[in-house]
Design a protein around this motif. Structure first.
Motif, PDB file in Angstrom:
ATOM      1  N   GLY A   6      43.755  40.801  60.779  1.00 42.91           N
ATOM      2  CA  GLY A   6      45.134  40.571  61.194  1.00 42.91           C
ATOM      3  C   GLY A   6      45.249  39.886  62.536  1.00 42.91           C
ATOM      4  N   ARG A   7      44.115  39.475  63.119  1.00 44.77           N
ATOM      5  CA  ARG A   7      44.158  38.847  64.437  1.00 44.77           C
ATOM      6  C   ARG A   7      44.671  37.416  64.383  1.00 44.77           C
ATOM      7  NH1 ARG A   7      38.096  40.824  65.725  1.00 44.77           N
ATOM      8  NH2 ARG A   7      38.525  43.013  66.187  1.00 44.77           N
ATOM      9  N   SER A  63      54.251  43.837  61.259  1.00 44.48           N
ATOM     10  CA  SER A  63      54.470  42.469  61.708  1.00 44.48           C
ATOM     11  C   SER A  63      53.567  42.162  62.899  1.00 44.48           C
ATOM     12  CB  SER A  63      55.936  42.258  62.095  1.00 44.48           C
ATOM     13  OG  SER A  63      56.290  43.081  63.184  1.00 44.48           O
ATOM     14  N   GLN A  64      53.369  40.872  63.133  1.00 44.33           N
ATOM     15  CA  GLN A  64      52.440  40.447  64.182  1.00 44.33           C
ATOM     16  C   GLN A  64      53.113  39.469  65.125  1.00 44.33           C
ATOM     17  OE1 GLN A  64      49.039  38.770  62.309  1.00 44.33           O
ATOM     18  NE2 GLN A  64      48.446  40.643  61.272  1.00 44.33           N
TER      19      GLN A  64
END
Length: 312
Positions: free
Chosen positions: A37-38, A274-275
Motif C-alpha cells: 500500500g506504499r 484510504s491513502q
C-alpha cells in the motif's frame, strides 16, 4: 492472495533490454509497492528482500544474493525508450533510466530502489488501459525473452491474438540487440522458439506463432494464444456455516467489483483504508483490486450487503 503486477501498456510496448534477474527485481518492486500500500513515487525507496526473491522464483540461496547484487549494479545503468505526444500532437521519442537510485545491503540481504520519475506514471496510471497478471505466472520462466513475450501477449488477452508485429519492432520489444542473432535461424533457435516453449510450459496460456513474409524473407510475426483450462476445486459445504457470514470467497464480475467499489469509496467506514491525497476514483480502483482477495472480500462483505450485494 494474488500478487498482481500492473504495468501501463505503453511500458509493456516500450523497447528495453533487461536480463532475467533485473526483470524479476522490477516486478518484485511493483508487487511490493501494491501489496504494502506504499505506492510508487520518486522519493521513497522500495525494499525487496532476497528471501522474497528466493521464495517467488525458486532459486538457490547461495546464488541469489550475488545475483541480486550484480543486478543492482547493472540495473542502475539500464534505460528504456518510449513515445509520447507533444501538446501539438507531435510524436516525441523519449529515453529514461529505470531507477534513479538503487542499493544492496549485505546485512539483511535487501535491495532498495527508487524508480526514475519518467517510469512512475506508466506503473501507477491504472485509470487507463493496463495489463495485470499474477507474479506466479512468470515465476517459472527462465529467460528474459520469455518474460517479455508473455507480457507482450497478455496485453492482447481480450482478443487472444496479436496483429502482425514487424520483425525489427518485435526484436526491440524482446530486448534483442541489433548485433545479436541477426540470422533468422539463430533468432528462432536462440530466442523465439525457447521463449514460446517456456511460456507454454510454465504460464496460464498456450501460444501459437505465425510468421509473415515479404517475398522469401520473414518480416514479421503474429500470435494466437488461449487460456489453459484451470482445474476446478470443489469446496465441501459446511452444514454448520452461517449463511449470513460466508467463510468462502464469492467471485464478483468486473462490473460488480467496480460498481460496488465506487460506492464503497465514499463510505465513512472505508476511510481507514484510504491513502494520502488519493481521489475517490483512485481509491475506488484500489478497492476493486482488494475485492479480488478472499480475505479482503470477507472483511468488506458486511458493507457489500449493506449496499445491496447478494451472493445469489
Amino acid at each position: 492472495m494474488k500478487e498482481l503486477v500492473v504495468k501501463d501498456n505503453a511500458l509493456i510496448n516500450a523497447s528495453y533490454n533487461l536480463d532475467l534477474v533485473e526483470q524479476r527485481l522490477i516486478l518484485l518492486a511493483i508487487v511490493e509497492a501494491r501489496e504494502s500500500g506504499r505506492g510508487i513515487n520518486a522519493n521513497d525507496p522500495l525494499f525487496i528482500h532476497a528471501e522474497s526473491y528466493i521464495n517467488h522464483f525458486g532459486v538457490h540461496r547461495n546464488t541469489a544474493y550475488q545475483a541480486l547484487k550484480d543486478a543492482c549494479k547493472d540495473l542502475f545503468a539500464r534505460q528504456f525508450s518510449y513515445q509520447e505526444l507533444s501538446p501539438k500532437g507531435k510524436v516525441i521519442n523519449q529515453m529514461s533510466r529505470w531507477v534513479s537510485q538503487i542499493g544492496y545491503m549485505d546485512d539483511g540481504a535487501t535491495v532498495n530502489l527508487i524508480f526514475a520519475p519518467a517510469i512512475i506514471p506508466f506503473i501507477t496510471r491504472l485509470e487507463e488501459q493496463f495489463t495485470s497478471y499474477e507474479l506466479k505466472q512468470i515465476s517459472g520462466l527462465t529467460t528474459a525473452y520469455a518474460v517479455r513475450l508473455y507480457e507482450l501477449l497478455i496485453a492482447w488477452r481480450s482478443t487472444g491474438k496479436t496483429p502482425v508485429i514487424e520483425l525489427s519492432d518485435f526484436r526491440q520489444k524482446l530486448g534483442v540487440l541489433e548485433t545479436e542473432y541477426s540470422r533468422m535461424h539463430d533468432f528462432k533457435k536462440r530466442v523465439l522458439d525457447p521463449a514460446i516453449k517456456n511460456v507454454n510450459e510454465h504460464t496460464d496460456i498456450t501460444i501459437k506463432v505465425e510468421q509473415h513474409k515479404t517475398g522469401r524473407s520473414i518480416t514479421g510475426f503474429s500470435f494466437k494464444f488461449k487460456q489453459k483450462q484451470q482445474p476446478k476445486i470443489e469446496k465441501p459445504i459446511d452444514p454448520k456455516r452461517d449463511p449470513n457470514t460466508p467463510d468462502f470467497f464469492i467471485k464478483m464480475t468486473d462490473a460488480q467489483r467496480h460498481l460496488f467499489a465506487n460506492k464503497m469509496s465514499e463510505m465513512p467506514e472505508m476511510s481507514k483504508y484510504s491513502q494520502g491525497t488519493e481521489s475517490y476514483q483512485q481509491f475506488a480502483i484500489r478497492i476493486a483490486d482488494m475485492l479480488l482477495e478472499p480475505e479482503k472480500f470477507r472483511t468488506f462483505y458486511p458493507l457489500l450487503v449493506q449496499l445491496g450485494f447478494s451472493q445469489k
